[in-house]
Design an enzyme around this catalytic site. Structure first.
Site, short mmCIF file in Angstrom:
data_model
loop_
_atom_site.label_atom_id
_atom_site.label_comp_id
_atom_site.label_asym_id
_atom_site.label_seq_id
_atom_site.Cartn_x
_atom_site.Cartn_y
_atom_site.Cartn_z
N GLY A 1 0.86 -1.07 -0.06
CA GLY A 1 -0.12 -0.03 0.06
C GLY A 1 0.79 1.10 0.07
N PRO A 2 0.19 2.36 -0.26
CG PRO A 2 -1.27 4.00 -0.64
CD PRO A 2 -1.23 2.72 -0.63
N GLY A 3 2.40 4.89 1.44
CA GLY A 3 2.17 5.52 2.76
C GLY A 3 3.44 4.70 3.51
CB CYS B 1 5.72 -3.78 -0.37
SG CYS B 1 6.36 -2.09 -0.92
CD GLN C 1 7.89 -0.41 3.88
OE1 GLN C 1 7.00 0.48 4.28
NE2 GLN C 1 8.51 -0.45 2.86
CG LEU D 1 9.13 4.63 3.43
CD1 LEU D 1 7.64 4.39 4.08
CD2 LEU D 1 10.08 5.60 4.03
CG HIS E 1 5.56 -5.83 -4.99
ND1 HIS E 1 4.20 -5.50 -4.86
CD2 HIS E 1 6.25 -4.60 -4.45
CE1 HIS E 1 4.27 -4.36 -4.02
NE2 HIS E 1 5.32 -3.89 -3.79
CD GLU F 1 2.44 -8.48 -5.25
OE1 GLU F 1 2.44 -7.36 -5.11
OE2 GLU F 1 3.44 -9.24 -4.89
#
EC number: 4.1.3.27
Length: 192
Positions: free
Chosen positions: A50-52, A78, A82, A128, A165, A167
């Site tokens: 996801g973003p952020g 991803c 984190q 990140l 990733h 996938e």
């Protein structure tokens, strides 16, 4: 059944498709509570990309609590990786952006990486990364081109994170190595 916690990333449905080849998959929003998740009685949980930032509650919802309290095997991808690291006290910080880049990744061949080509060419989409690994975890994979942590594994619990990733088409697509990683997780989840 595998529950996929959706952190609103375009790769969520690729992960769901991969996992659905080996088991039933239910995609849920990251606002699901641990209690609601447990009532679904999953064999395992995937925490999606996801973003952020993993410490931004509005972006990760209840994902940290799920990591700590679900009581089933967990794979984070991803952002999910984190989230696992920060939930257990690790540190995440900025690195050189690697959006849509493939890197050679050396790994330990255990857990979800069992039987996977080594080194593996892996698709990366991040700026990140885990800079300090929680003390309960081992590093399971590292990128060879920039020495960034690409995988972590809890020493006692069935919890693993992958920065890359599996996938992605950039992850050894022709050899289906990413698909094998997800299959390994599903099998690990079924076996408890």
């Amino acid at each position: 059944m595998i529950v996929l916690v959706n952190n609103r990333d375009s790769f969520v449905w690729n992960l769901a498709e991969y996992a659905s080849l080996f088991d039933r998959v239910k995609v849920v929003p990251n606002t699901i509570t641990v209690g609601e998740l447990r009532r679904l009685d999953p064999d395992g949980v995937i925490i999606s990309p996801g973003p952020g930032h993993p410490l931004e509650r509005r972006e990760v919802g209840n994902s940290p609590e799920i990591v700590l309290e679900a009581g089933v095997p967990i794979l984070g991808v991803c952002l999910g990786h984190q989230i696992i690291a920060t939930a257990f006290g690790g540190k995440v910080g900025r690195v050189k952006p690697r959006h849509g880049k493939a890197s050679p990744v050396k790994h330990d061949g255990k857990g979800v990486l069992r039987g996977i080509k080594n080194p593996l060419t892996a698709g990366r989409y991040h700026s990140l990364a885990v800079l300090e690994v929680p003390r309960e975890f081992d590093v399971s994979a590292v990128s060879l081109d920039d020495n960034v942590v690409m995988g972590i594994r809890h020493r006692k619990l069935p919890i693993e994170g992958l920065q890359f990733h599996p996938e992605s088409v950039l992850t050894e697509w022709e050899r289906k190595e990413g698909l094998r990683i997800i299959k390994n997780f599903v099998e690990m989840s079924r076996n408890g």
